[in-house]
Write a protein that holds these residues in place. Sequence first.
Motif, PDB file in Angstrom:
ATOM      1  N   TYR A 167       0.769   6.656  -6.947  1.00  0.00           N
ATOM      2  CA  TYR A 167      -0.347   6.718  -7.191  1.00  0.00           C
ATOM      3  C   TYR A 167      -0.806   8.586  -7.530  1.00  0.00           C
ATOM      4  O   TYR A 167      -1.170   9.409  -8.096  1.00  0.00           O
ATOM      5  N   GLY A 213       7.796   5.959  -5.458  1.00  0.00           N
ATOM      6  CA  GLY A 213       6.494   4.690  -5.246  1.00  0.00           C
ATOM      7  C   GLY A 213       8.330   4.257  -3.620  1.00  0.00           C
ATOM      8  O   GLY A 213       7.483   3.805  -2.549  1.00  0.00           O
ATOM      9  N   GLY A 221       1.496   1.825  -3.555  1.00  0.00           N
ATOM     10  CA  GLY A 221       0.599   2.384  -4.309  1.00  0.00           C
ATOM     11  C   GLY A 221       0.228   4.054  -4.549  1.00  0.00           C
ATOM     12  O   GLY A 221      -0.096   4.267  -5.280  1.00  0.00           O
ATOM     13  N   PRO A 263       0.783  -1.257  -0.078  1.00  0.00           N
ATOM     14  CA  PRO A 263       0.013   0.135  -0.002  1.00  0.00           C
ATOM     15  C   PRO A 263       0.688   1.404  -0.114  1.00  0.00           C
ATOM     16  O   PRO A 263       0.015   2.546  -0.737  1.00  0.00           O
TER      17      PRO A 263
END
Length: 300
Positions: A124, A166, A120, A117
């Motif tokens: 994002y 990331g 991610g 996560p």
Amino acid sequence: MPLVEHLRELRNRLAKGILAITVVTIAALVYSEELLQFLSKSVPKCPPNVTSDGGNCAVVTFNTLMAPFSTTIQVSLTAGLVVASPVWLYQLWAFIAPGLHKSEKKYTYAFVGAAVPLFGAGAYLAYLILPVSVKVLISLTPAGSANLLALNDVLDFTLRMVLVFGLAFELPLVLVMLNLTGVLSGRRMAGWWRGVIMGVFIFGAVITPTTDPVGMLALAGPITVLYFAAVGFSLLNDRRRRRGNPDAELDDDEASSLDLTPEAVASVEPIGAAPALPEQVTGGYADKGVKRLNGYDDIT
């Protein structure tokens, strides 16, 4: 397990992972046009019959004859690696897990459960600020010049930003794992906060290509918050560790507190002295028929 069985299992795991990547790559080839439009969405494209003049818009082009083919293959293969990552990562884990201890498996589950996560979220965030970054970059084009951007360059820039954001979000997780393994204490991490903040903002300014502070703050701000969250977790973990073991945070060359109170000495037990001279020996050699002269063996 014999070596041949290990090699056979490795071959089967690799075959399953490669098969999953191949299937997803073929599916991505079918939708390659949609993928290319999605990845190049951050570029403000010029409308039809509008010429790029200055920094108002850009025209996405292919520079070479093989560029459309190579770019499509590159995007499809990248999509196959990313989308099929749960499959080939599980195959890798299933091959390594039997050789790990129970505590090592627990740490691995926690690391993977937090790393995915975090990566991610960073990816994002990078995709969200990409339009701002690209708009600022092409706005520097002087009037009378056109922006002709190669699609492969746009995709490389997009993937690089996603990977950098990331991976940067994984820094606090690495600090937490170092604290859990006893390598780094929370107090030492807290003492580095000035240098860490300065380094994070410098890193954000260098890695983001825009001249405005939006990209730098978008990267440095969340990393700073995550860093302090990692420091807080480490301090709590150190306090829990001290309650269980007061000497847990001592260095290898640091002396621990010792109880130097002298203990009572037990009573001395009497010990009989052995005969020191040959003439004090009684019965030993005489019983065996050994001739003695002046208390010594008459050997010669």
